[in-house]
Design a protein around this motif. Structure first.
Motif, PDB file in Angstrom:
ATOM      1  N   GLU A  95       0.772  -1.106   0.050  1.00  0.00           N
ATOM      2  CA  GLU A  95       0.001   0.080  -0.157  1.00  0.00           C
ATOM      3  C   GLU A  95       0.645   1.313   0.017  1.00  0.00           C
ATOM      4  O   GLU A  95       2.229   1.162   0.588  1.00  0.00           O
ATOM      5  N   THR A  96       0.396   2.322  -0.541  1.00  0.00           N
ATOM      6  CA  THR A  96       1.071   3.573  -0.418  1.00  0.00           C
ATOM      7  C   THR A  96       0.451   4.601   0.084  1.00  0.00           C
ATOM      8  O   THR A  96      -1.089   4.554   0.452  1.00  0.00           O
ATOM      9  N   SER A  97       0.905   5.621   0.632  1.00  0.00           N
ATOM     10  CA  SER A  97       0.247   6.865   1.112  1.00  0.00           C
ATOM     11  C   SER A  97       1.155   8.346   0.543  1.00  0.00           C
ATOM     12  O   SER A  97       2.218   7.817  -0.250  1.00  0.00           O
ATOM     13  N   SER A  98       0.910   9.218   0.691  1.00  0.00           N
ATOM     14  CA  SER A  98       1.456  10.462   0.197  1.00  0.00           C
ATOM     15  C   SER A  98       3.002  10.970   0.880  1.00  0.00           C
ATOM     16  O   SER A  98       3.799  11.764   0.420  1.00  0.00           O
ATOM     17  N   GLN A  99       3.213   9.935   2.019  1.00  0.00           N
ATOM     18  CA  GLN A  99       4.503  10.076   2.923  1.00  0.00           C
ATOM     19  C   GLN A  99       5.259   9.106   2.244  1.00  0.00           C
ATOM     20  O   GLN A  99       4.904   7.771   2.409  1.00  0.00           O
ATOM     21  N   TRP A 100       6.563   9.267   2.526  1.00  0.00           N
ATOM     22  CA  TRP A 100       7.536   8.113   2.264  1.00  0.00           C
ATOM     23  C   TRP A 100       7.595   7.226   3.579  1.00  0.00           C
ATOM     24  O   TRP A 100       7.319   7.589   4.622  1.00  0.00           O
ATOM     25  N   ARG A 101       7.564   6.105   2.989  1.00  0.00           N
ATOM     26  CA  ARG A 101       7.692   4.808   4.333  1.00  0.00           C
ATOM     27  C   ARG A 101       8.500   3.626   3.698  1.00  0.00           C
ATOM     28  O   ARG A 101       8.371   3.492   2.616  1.00  0.00           O
TER      29      ARG A 101
END
Length: 150
Positions: A95-101
């Motif tokens: 999964e992705t989000s707008s923040q780097w992880r």
């Protein structure tokens, strides 16, 4: 972790087999950005960028990636010395989000694309790593800044 700028990346899409997905893979601010429109029309459904790998080190239990995106799910595809046909690979979803992880994908997270392959990738046999938008109609936007073994 290996910066993506230390690797050579190749873009490909389902157009190689008659699909109509379109997109691009570009290096932006030290990250590899894959974006475009994925369409399942004409039996298609993917855009991808990949790099060649000379196996994972002995004892590696998986892959770590640093990613961000548009909140959609994406995939890592691994090809090995055993994935000889174009439609053979090992796939793990993230999964992705707008923040780097950082995301850790254990070998058990990777599923073989067919019954002819061993159930899990063998680390020493890995030959390429692909960042993939796949399987459904959607607008893709995902970035990868680094990858490495865990």
């Amino acid at each position: 972790m290996i910066p993506v700028t230390d690797a050579s990346w190749t873009y490909l899409a389902d157009t190689v087999m008659g699909g109509v997905s379109e997109g691009s893979a570009t290096l932006e601010d030290g990250a590899l950005r894959l974006r475009g429109h994925v369409s399942t029309r004409n039996r298609g459904g993917f855009i991808q960028t990949r790099t060649e790998i000379d196996g994972a080190p002995d004892g590696a239990r998986g892959l770590r990636i640093r990613v961000r995106g548009n909140g959609e799910a994406y995939f890592i595809h691994l090809r090995t010395t055993r994935t000889r046909l174009p439609w053979q690979y090992y796939q793990a979803r993230f999964e992705t989000s707008s923040q780097w992880r950082d995301v850790t994908l254990d070998w058990a997270d990777f599923a073989a694309s067919g019954r002819l392959l061993p159930s899990r990738p063998r680390p020493a046999e890995i030959r390429s790593l692909g960042l993939v938008a796949y399987g459904r109609d959607h607008d893709a936007d995902v970035s990868l800044s680094a990858f490495g073994w865990v």
